[in-house]
Write an enzyme that holds these catalytic residues in place. Structure first.
Site, PDB file in Angstrom:
ATOM      1  CB  SER A 213      -6.812  -1.084   0.061  1.00  0.00           C
ATOM      2  OG  SER A 213      -8.077  -2.715   0.482  1.00  0.00           O
TER       3      SER A 213
ATOM      4  CE  LYS B  39      -5.240  -4.539   3.392  1.00  0.00           C
ATOM      5  NZ  LYS B  39      -5.630  -2.935   2.404  1.00  0.00           N
TER       6      LYS B  39
END
Length: 239
Positions: A56, A123
């Site tokens: 990701s 993230k």
């Protein structure tokens, strides 16, 4: 008669007290236990190792990369563009599996070597508390506080987001997105959940510091701050 006394014949001086035999047998555990305690303290308050489990954050961080996360940065000091590790159970409304004592101890030992919890996510911060984040600006870029932003960490040709959104980040919350926008379950995937996909500052474990494995990619991890973004508007009284 002299005031001095002499020990009776045949008496012996008292010997020093020795620890019980059980303690002597397990004394060898003292060193490893002390080392383990130091590791736990360092991991809890200074730096935490973390392994990258998914793609990701490609191409900034690859599957199998090992990083150190600094726990010294307070949420108030974080900036747009910072890469952070956080507990997503509250912000992303994840179910936390029940674990027994044995499983908890095993996971604690594994965490020393960089294996995080299933609810630990990594993230990039796109929106700070109070920011207005939108996808997308007329030119296709993300828009933060009315300004379209450049994101050099996204792969060439990739779109900033295939999903449109328009959010205002609440106080003490953060809007998170992965660099691999087409393969990242981030704040966008939880817009309809309680909290709207915003991550509380108290759930942020720390800011990514360095990559220590593989050795060929050893070094600081570029944070890529979005320096051109203006500050979030200050709410007026009553808003």
């Amino acid at each position: 008669m002299s005031a001095d006394t002499t020990p009776e014949q045949g008496s012996t001086a008292p010997s020093r007290t020795r620890p019980p035999s059980g303690i002597r047998r397990h004394r060898w555990l003292l060193g490893p236990a002390t080392l383990l305690l130091l590791v736990v303290l360092v991991r809890t308050f200074l730096v935490t190792p973390f392994g990258i489990p998914s793609g990701s954050m490609q191409d900034t961080l690859l599957v199998g990369d090992r990083i150190l996360v600094s726990r010294l940065t307070a949420p108030a000091d974080l900036q747009r563009g910072d890469i952070v590790v956080f507990d997503a159970s509250q912000g992303f409304n994840l179910r936390v599996p029940e674990r027994g004592l044995f499983q908890t101890l095993v996971e604690a030992a594994q965490s020393i070597f960089g294996k995080g919890q299933p609810t630990d996510y990594i993230k990039r911060i796109i929106g700070l508390p109070g920011d207005h984040v939108k996808c997308c600006a007329p030119d296709g870029r993300l828009e933060v506080n009315g300004v379209a932003v450049d994101e050099p960490y996204i792969a060439p040709g990739a779109v900033p987001s295939a999903m449109t959104f328009d959010v205002t980040v609440p106080p003490d919350r953060f809007w998170m997105m992965g660099d691999n926008r087409g393969a990242s379950a981030d704040s966008r995937a939880h817009l309809g959940d309680p909290g709207g996909g915003m991550v509380p500052g108290e759930d942020i474990i720390g800011k990514v510091w360095v990559r220590y494995w593989p050795l060929g990619r050893l070094g600081y991890v570029d944070q890529g701050q979005l320096a051109s973004v203006p500050a979030a508007p200050v709410p007026r009284n009553g808003e």
